[in-house]
Design a protein around this motif. Structure first.
Motif, PDB file in Angstrom:
ATOM      1  N   GLU A  32       0.830  -1.211   0.000  1.00 38.64           N
ATOM      2  CA  GLU A  32       0.000   0.000   0.000  1.00 38.64           C
ATOM      3  C   GLU A  32       0.864   1.260   0.000  1.00 38.64           C
ATOM      4  OE1 GLU A  32      -3.330   0.440   2.787  1.00 38.64           O
ATOM      5  OE2 GLU A  32      -3.031  -1.694   3.229  1.00 38.64           O
ATOM      6  N   ALA A  38       1.201   7.832  -1.571  1.00 40.23           N
ATOM      7  CA  ALA A  38       0.375   6.793  -0.941  1.00 40.23           C
ATOM      8  C   ALA A  38       0.545   6.817   0.579  1.00 40.23           C
ATOM      9  CB  ALA A  38       0.734   5.412  -1.498  1.00 40.23           C
ATOM     10  N   TRP A  42      -2.286   7.587   3.400  1.00 43.88           N
ATOM     11  CA  TRP A  42      -2.510   6.597   4.474  1.00 43.88           C
ATOM     12  C   TRP A  42      -2.447   7.277   5.842  1.00 43.88           C
ATOM     13  CZ3 TRP A  42      -0.169   4.480   8.747  1.00 43.88           C
ATOM     14  CH2 TRP A  42      -0.663   3.243   9.186  1.00 43.88           C
TER      15      TRP A  42
END
Length: 185
Positions: A32, A38, A42
């Motif tokens: 992820e 990213a 997150w």
């Protein structure tokens, strides 16, 4: 790979550590946190300040070191030793985590993240505060990494004796038992 369900979900606030470590699926080779953007998304989803414009490549690299060091800590909870370089890397990150002691109106004290510039320091401070509170509550040792080398998924061991070894008995546990059986034959 079938990942453990809610039965193996860590209680709050330990879920932050579990979620961070489980941002990568080792068996499927899916991560992820594949980019600074990213990681920034997150961290924001969890209400943590990514700082300024978010994470850069160096910040991402530091968080990946934190993630894998935490995975090794969770493996240590299951009985494996941590390598000295992993301990040193984690200690270095935690030493830069801005923390303070907060006292509530009843006089109870707890460690909380201090106001910071965000980024790696803010995320590490949140993780450190979670670990401190969970260690005091006696739940930190139950956050473990699966013993399967190709998995190492982090789960919360709810077994009565606290001696679970696999994230899922149906998947990783069965594979290990089948390998052992075949090895004996």
């Amino acid at each position: 790979m079938e990942q453990p369900g809610d039965r193996h979900a860590a209680p709050e606030p330990l879920r932050l550590v579990q979620d961070l470590v489980n941002t990568v699926d080792l068996e499927a080779e899916a991560d992820e946190l594949h980019s600074p953007e990213a990681l920034t998304a997150w961290v924001r989803e969890r209400g943590i300040d990514p700082g300024g414009d978010g994470f850069d490549r160096a910040g991402l690299d530091a968080v990946l070191v934190l993630r894998e060091a935490l995975r090794d800590v969770c493996s240590a909870h299951a009985g494996l030793d941590m390598a000295p370089d992993v301990v040193a890397a984690l200690d270095g990150l935690l030493a830069r985590a801005p923390l303070r002691l907060a006292v509530d109106p009843r006089g109870a004290a707890r460690v909380v993240p201090a106001a910071s510039a965000g980024g790696v320091a803010a995320l590490t401070a949140e993780v450190a505060a979670v670990i401190a509170a969970s260690a005091a509550a006696g739940t930190w040792q139950r956050v473990k990494a699966c013993a399967a080398d190709n998995c190492r998924w982090v789960y919360y061991d709810r077994s009565p004796a606290g001696r679970g070894r696999w994230c899922s008995m149906a998947v990783c546990g069965s594979r290990a038992k089948m390998r052992a059986y075949r090895g004996r034959r």
